[in-house]
Design an enzyme around this catalytic site. Structure first.
Site, mmCIF file in Angstrom:
data_model
loop_
_atom_site.group_PDB
_atom_site.id
_atom_site.type_symbol
_atom_site.label_atom_id
_atom_site.label_comp_id
_atom_site.label_asym_id
_atom_site.label_seq_id
_atom_site.Cartn_x
_atom_site.Cartn_y
_atom_site.Cartn_z
ATOM 1 N N HIS A 113 47.825 73.021 -7.073
ATOM 2 C CA HIS A 113 48.346 71.657 -7.193
ATOM 3 C C HIS A 113 49.550 71.587 -6.262
ATOM 4 O O HIS A 113 50.429 72.452 -6.353
ATOM 5 C CB HIS A 113 48.767 71.346 -8.634
ATOM 6 C CG HIS A 113 47.693 71.648 -9.621
ATOM 7 N ND1 HIS A 113 46.533 70.911 -9.701
ATOM 8 C CD2 HIS A 113 47.557 72.637 -10.527
ATOM 9 C CE1 HIS A 113 45.749 71.444 -10.633
ATOM 10 N NE2 HIS A 113 46.347 72.486 -11.149
ATOM 11 N N CYS B 24 38.428 88.514 -13.205
ATOM 12 C CA CYS B 24 38.043 89.571 -14.138
ATOM 13 C C CYS B 24 37.142 90.553 -13.401
ATOM 14 O O CYS B 24 36.605 90.237 -12.341
ATOM 15 C CB CYS B 24 37.393 89.005 -15.392
ATOM 16 S SG CYS B 24 35.872 88.143 -15.083
ATOM 17 N N SER C 234 36.231 84.011 -12.611
ATOM 18 C CA SER C 234 37.139 83.084 -13.300
ATOM 19 C C SER C 234 37.539 81.902 -12.402
ATOM 20 O O SER C 234 36.688 81.065 -12.132
ATOM 21 C CB SER C 234 38.335 83.771 -13.956
ATOM 22 O OG SER C 234 37.860 84.619 -15.012
#
Lengths: 122, 122
Positions: B69, B84, B64
Site C-alpha cells: 500500500h 510458508c 501465502s
C-alpha cells in the site's frame, strides 16, 4: 510524538475446527461480513483452495487488506487486518472473525504502520 | 521449543520517490520479480490505483501473500511478505523490493506465524 497511517492487526487462531478451516465459502462470507462490520469498503476478493486442504484468501479494501491462510491439519489460521483512516476499526473485524471461527486459543497484536513525525500527516 | 508454519516480514519503506509510489506498472513488476527471486509461485495479482494518488496491491502466492500500500504524498509504502515452507525465502523478496524502491530509510521485522509445539508440525 508520531502518528500512524495504518493499523495492522496480526491475528493467530489456534485450535479451530478443521472442517471450517477448509470451507472456502464459509471463510469468504466471514471475511466479507467482518469488513462490513468494521466499516470497510471491498474492492475485490480472491480465494484459493488447496488440494488436499487449506484455503488462502485476500479481501482488498479501500482501507488496505484482510488476508487469511488456513492449515486445517493443525487447526490454525493466520489472519491479517490492515486498515487506514479513521472510519474503519480493525478490531471490529477481528472480533467478528474470532466469534465465527471459535478458536480455543488466539493471539492478536496491533502494529502501527507508517509512523510519521507529528505535523507531517496533515 | 516451538516451530513456525509461516514467516512474515513487515517492511516499512520511508522517503521513496513519490513518482515510483504512484506507478502501478512499476509496482506490479517489482513485486512479481521479487516473488520469483524468492522462489515463490504466483496464484494471482490484484492492484488498484487510487485517485488522486496511491496504489494498493496484493500478489497471492502458493506460499501465502505479498501486499503493498503506497502513500506517494508521504513517500511511504507498507509492504508485507508472508511465506510458508522451506523453499521460499521472504528476505530475498525484501531485498529486491528495497533495491528497486530505493527508500532513504526502511524498517523490516520478521514475525513467526503459526507457532506449534515441536513435534506437532510433522
Amino acid at each position: 510524538m508520531k502518528t500512524e497511517l495504518g493499523r495492522h492487526v496480526i491475528l493467530e487462531l489456534y485450535h479451530c475446527s478443521p472442517t471450517l478451516l477448509d470451507d472456502e465459502a464459509f471463510i469468504r462470507n466471514v471475511l466479507a461480513e467482518a469488513v462490513r462490520r468494521a466499516n470497510g469498503n471491498i474492492c475485490g476478493a480472491f480465494f484459493h483452495k488447496f488440494n488436499p486442504q487449506g484455503v488462502t484468501g485476500v479481501v482488498l479494501i479501500s482501507e488496505s487488506h484482510v488476508t487469511i491462510h488456513t492449515w486445517p491439519e493443525y487447526g490454525y489460521a493466520a489472519v491479517d487486518i490492515f486498515t487506514c483512516g479513521e472510519r474503519m476499526d480493525p478490531w471490529k473485524a477481528c472480533e467478528y472473525i474470532i466469534e465465527n471461527f471459535k478458536p480455543l486459543n488466539f493471539n492478536a497484536l496491533e502494529i502501527k504502520r507508517g509512523l510519521l513525525p507529528q505535523g507531517r500527516e496533515s
